[in-house]
Design a protein around this motif. Structure first.
Motif, PDB file in Angstrom:
ATOM      1  N   THR A  87       4.665   3.858  88.685  1.00  0.00           N
ATOM      2  CA  THR A  87       4.395   3.052  89.878  1.00  0.00           C
ATOM      3  C   THR A  87       3.268   2.052  89.640  1.00  0.00           C
ATOM      4  OG1 THR A  87       2.920   4.788  90.713  1.00  0.00           O
ATOM      5  CG2 THR A  87       5.230   4.859  91.417  1.00  0.00           C
ATOM      6  N   MET A  88       2.498   2.243  88.537  1.00  0.00           N
ATOM      7  CA  MET A  88       1.410   1.318  88.191  1.00  0.00           C
ATOM      8  C   MET A  88       1.738   0.499  86.938  1.00  0.00           C
ATOM      9  SD  MET A  88      -1.948   3.705  88.866  1.00  0.00           S
ATOM     10  CE  MET A  88      -1.469   4.883  87.607  1.00  0.00           C
ATOM     11  N   ARG A  89       3.003   0.493  86.553  1.00  0.00           N
ATOM     12  CA  ARG A  89       3.372  -0.126  85.273  1.00  0.00           C
ATOM     13  C   ARG A  89       3.072  -1.624  85.236  1.00  0.00           C
ATOM     14  NH1 ARG A  89       8.594  -2.287  85.128  1.00  0.00           N
ATOM     15  NH2 ARG A  89       9.030  -1.445  83.039  1.00  0.00           N
ATOM     16  N   ARG A  90       3.072  -2.296  86.373  1.00  0.00           N
ATOM     17  CA  ARG A  90       2.768  -3.731  86.406  1.00  0.00           C
ATOM     18  C   ARG A  90       1.303  -4.005  86.724  1.00  0.00           C
ATOM     19  NH1 ARG A  90       6.730  -7.706  86.969  1.00  0.00           N
ATOM     20  NH2 ARG A  90       8.883  -6.959  86.795  1.00  0.00           N
ATOM     21  N   THR A  91       0.734  -3.226  87.629  1.00  0.00           N
ATOM     22  CA  THR A  91      -0.628  -3.509  88.087  1.00  0.00           C
ATOM     23  C   THR A  91      -1.698  -2.969  87.141  1.00  0.00           C
ATOM     24  OG1 THR A  91      -0.548  -1.507  89.464  1.00  0.00           O
ATOM     25  CG2 THR A  91       0.086  -3.608  90.498  1.00  0.00           C
ATOM     26  N   ARG A  92      -1.494  -1.713  86.658  1.00  0.00           N
ATOM     27  CA  ARG A  92      -2.477  -1.102  85.748  1.00  0.00           C
ATOM     28  C   ARG A  92      -1.718  -0.402  84.618  1.00  0.00           C
ATOM     29  NH1 ARG A  92      -7.115   1.810  89.210  1.00  0.00           N
ATOM     30  NH2 ARG A  92      -8.237   1.421  87.254  1.00  0.00           N
ATOM     31  N   PRO A  93      -1.109  -1.186  83.738  1.00  0.00           N
ATOM     32  CA  PRO A  93      -0.220  -0.589  82.725  1.00  0.00           C
ATOM     33  C   PRO A  93      -0.928   0.318  81.732  1.00  0.00           C
ATOM     34  CG  PRO A  93      -0.575  -2.933  82.297  1.00  0.00           C
ATOM     35  CD  PRO A  93      -1.164  -2.651  83.629  1.00  0.00           C
ATOM     36  N   LEU A  94      -2.153   0.003  81.354  1.00  0.00           N
ATOM     37  CA  LEU A  94      -2.854   0.842  80.378  1.00  0.00           C
ATOM     38  C   LEU A  94      -3.195   2.200  80.972  1.00  0.00           C
ATOM     39  CD1 LEU A  94      -4.076   1.140  77.599  1.00  0.00           C
ATOM     40  CD2 LEU A  94      -6.181   0.081  78.445  1.00  0.00           C
ATOM     41  N   LEU A  95      -3.663   2.214  82.220  1.00  0.00           N
ATOM     42  CA  LEU A  95      -3.947   3.496  82.877  1.00  0.00           C
ATOM     43  C   LEU A  95      -2.666   4.312  83.027  1.00  0.00           C
ATOM     44  CD1 LEU A  95      -5.836   5.403  84.384  1.00  0.00           C
ATOM     45  CD2 LEU A  95      -5.409   4.084  86.477  1.00  0.00           C
ATOM     46  N   ALA A  96      -1.569   3.667  83.382  1.00  0.00           N
ATOM     47  CA  ALA A  96      -0.289   4.378  83.497  1.00  0.00           C
ATOM     48  C   ALA A  96       0.106   5.008  82.170  1.00  0.00           C
ATOM     49  CB  ALA A  96       0.791   3.408  83.977  1.00  0.00           C
ATOM     50  N   LEU A  97      -0.118   4.284  81.065  1.00  0.00           N
ATOM     51  CA  LEU A  97       0.218   4.824  79.743  1.00  0.00           C
ATOM     52  C   LEU A  97      -0.648   6.034  79.414  1.00  0.00           C
ATOM     53  CD1 LEU A  97       1.747   4.586  77.047  1.00  0.00           C
ATOM     54  CD2 LEU A  97      -0.053   3.012  76.276  1.00  0.00           C
ATOM     55  N   LEU A  98      -1.936   5.961  79.708  1.00  0.00           N
ATOM     56  CA  LEU A  98      -2.826   7.089  79.411  1.00  0.00           C
ATOM     57  C   LEU A  98      -2.456   8.314  80.248  1.00  0.00           C
ATOM     58  CD1 LEU A  98      -6.245   5.208  79.191  1.00  0.00           C
ATOM     59  CD2 LEU A  98      -4.819   6.041  77.307  1.00  0.00           C
ATOM     60  N   LEU A  99      -2.146   8.096  81.539  1.00  0.00           N
ATOM     61  CA  LEU A  99      -1.747   9.228  82.373  1.00  0.00           C
ATOM     62  C   LEU A  99      -0.425   9.826  81.907  1.00  0.00           C
ATOM     63  CD1 LEU A  99      -2.672   7.868  85.931  1.00  0.00           C
ATOM     64  CD2 LEU A  99      -3.911   9.571  84.569  1.00  0.00           C
ATOM     65  N   GLY A 100       0.493   8.984  81.456  1.00  0.00           N
ATOM     66  CA  GLY A 100       1.772   9.491  80.984  1.00  0.00           C
ATOM     67  C   GLY A 100       1.682  10.186  79.645  1.00  0.00           C
ATOM     68  N   THR A 101       0.630   9.915  78.870  1.00  0.00           N
ATOM     69  CA  THR A 101       0.498  10.540  77.549  1.00  0.00           C
ATOM     70  C   THR A 101       0.228  12.034  77.670  1.00  0.00           C
ATOM     71  OG1 THR A 101      -0.348   8.459  76.644  1.00  0.00           O
ATOM     72  CG2 THR A 101      -0.795  10.444  75.386  1.00  0.00           C
ATOM     73  N   VAL A 102      -0.457  12.459  78.719  1.00  0.00           N
ATOM     74  CA  VAL A 102      -0.809  13.882  78.873  1.00  0.00           C
ATOM     75  C   VAL A 102       0.437  14.758  78.975  1.00  0.00           C
ATOM     76  CG1 VAL A 102      -2.019  15.553  80.329  1.00  0.00           C
ATOM     77  CG2 VAL A 102      -3.033  13.294  79.898  1.00  0.00           C
ATOM     78  N   PRO A 103       1.376  14.496  79.896  1.00  0.00           N
ATOM     79  CA  PRO A 103       2.585  15.355  79.933  1.00  0.00           C
ATOM     80  C   PRO A 103       3.433  15.227  78.670  1.00  0.00           C
ATOM     81  CG  PRO A 103       2.805  13.494  81.432  1.00  0.00           C
ATOM     82  CD  PRO A 103       1.380  13.522  80.993  1.00  0.00           C
ATOM     83  N   VAL A 104       3.371  14.094  77.978  1.00  0.00           N
ATOM     84  CA  VAL A 104       4.127  13.954  76.736  1.00  0.00           C
ATOM     85  C   VAL A 104       3.576  14.905  75.670  1.00  0.00           C
ATOM     86  CG1 VAL A 104       4.579  12.380  74.812  1.00  0.00           C
ATOM     87  CG2 VAL A 104       4.960  11.624  77.150  1.00  0.00           C
TER      88      VAL A 104
END
Length: 392
Positions: free
Chosen positions: A56-73
């Motif tokens: 949901t933040m992929r356009r507005t805050r893409p780097l934060l979205a990537l860091l948050l998504g890295t944890v479940p990965v």
């Protein structure tokens, strides 16, 4: 999804990835490593939801979205890699490379290469099979490298389009400024010509008419001569105005000269001044092969200086001198004046436009002019090139 409000694009993308992942799990296509202990379905769904939520933040805050998504990965790697989680994570990588800063995008393009190679080699050594290493590299390239390189390609084309758009806008602004400058220059040229044609002739007509009224009783013959000069001046003014109107209506944009006028045709100017009571003496001769625009400029300057002399120093003689040395035409007009406040030309007395026109006309062809009081004389000196200055 270009027709959807941009605020909802990211949410719709997250829901689409989650729905696709659920479908893969339902078809039993989600698990990548079969020899891991099986996990309850809710574990995979929670991990998938944790990866999809930052989208949901992929356009507005893409780097934060990537860091948050890295944890479940990382958790998914421990419990057993699943295809839906890594596909969703690939979109986070894509968004970070496309919508993140230029520095982030460049870093993501290079960063995965070494970890992927090292991890693949480690897996191959641990399991003792080259097949495992090749499989790991292939999967990593598919879900990590490809999204990043794709995003970089899209970003490169987008940046190039923005540069071209900015260049087009800059060229448009320059063209608009050039257009405005051309309009301003043309207006100034028309103002000078109108001043020379209308103001010069009308000033001469007014002065001569006043002289004719004074002479009608005492010297009728001379009054008749003055009236003949008034008529000649009126006809000349009308002809020049008609010529100007014809050129303004013409579609020929190559003609830069608005009205006729040459130094070889000074006789009407000097005759008009003499009819108003101002004697004119000419010293020297102008060259016969002047450039057409320089010739017209010199003619208009002489016309303006004679008009000023008749208007501001009536009855006083005028000396007009010509010389051509070092490839330049010199024009000097001198006439005696009385008190500076009553006889000298000044903007307050209506000569401001004329003196400015003289300077502007001279500068337009690469020359210069100066006018001012010199003792008990008013002196105008102009230098013009014998050929028009090149503008290329």
């Amino acid at each position: 999804m270009g027709f959807v409000n941009p605020r909802y694009n990211s949410l719709l993308v997250a829901l689409a990835y989650f729905a696709g992942g659920v479908l893969l799990y339902a078809l039993d296509l989600g698990v990548l490593v079969e020899d891991r202990p099986p996990q309850p379905l809710w574990v995979w769904l929670v991990l998938l939801a944790c990866v999809c939520a930052p989208m949901t933040m992929r356009r507005t805050r893409p780097l934060l979205a990537l860091l948050l998504g890295t944890v479940p990965v990382l958790v998914d790697l421990v419990v057993g890699p699943s295809l839906p989680v890594w596909i969703a994570y690939g979109d986070l990588l894509y968004a970070a490379a496309l919508f993140g800063s230029a520095r982030t995008s460049r870093f993501l393009e290079r960063a995965p290469v070494v970890p992927i190679v090292v991890g693949a080699v480690a897996l191959g050594v641990y399991f003792g099979e080259l097949r495992i290493a090749v499989w790991a590299v292939s999967i990593a390239a598919l879900v990590i490298v490809v999204p990043i390189w794709w995003a970089r390609s899209v970003r490169t084309h987008r940046d190039a389009a923005e540069i071209e758009r900015a260049r087009a806008e800059a060229l448009s602004r320059v063209a608009e400024l050039d257009r405005r400058a051309a309009i301003t220059t043309e207006r100034q040229r028309l103002a000078r010509d109108l001043h020379d044609v209308v103001a010069g002739h009308l000033s001469s007509i007014a002065i001569q008419s006043e002289a004719a009224l004074r002479l009608r009783e005492s010297d009728p013959d001379r009054a008749l001569t003055v009236l003949e000069s008034v008529r000649s001046g009126s006809v000349a003014a009308l002809q020049e105005m008609q010529s100007m109107v014809r050129l303004l209506r013409s579609d020929d944009t190559d003609d830069e000269i608005t009205t006729a006028g040459r130094l070889a045709d000074l006789e009407p100017l000097t005759a008009s001044a003499r009819a108003a009571g101002t004697s004119v003496r000419i010293d020297g001769r102008p060259p016969a092969d002047l450039d057409a625009e320089v010739d017209l400029t010199a003619y208009r300057i002489v016309q303006e200086t004679l008009t000023n002399a008749v208007k501001h120093a009536p009855g006083r003689p005028v000396t007009l001198r010509f010389d051509d040395t070092d490839g330049r035409l010199g024009i000097e007009v001198v006439n005696p004046i009385g008190d500076a406040d009553t006889a000298a030309p000044s903007p307050a007395r209506g000569a401001g436009h004329g003196l400015r026109n003289i300077a502007e006309r001279a500068a337009a062809v690469g020359g210069h002019a100066r006018s001012g009081r010199d003792g008990n004389e008013w002196r105008t000196y102009v230098q013009l090139p014998l050929a028009k200055r090149s503008t290329t």
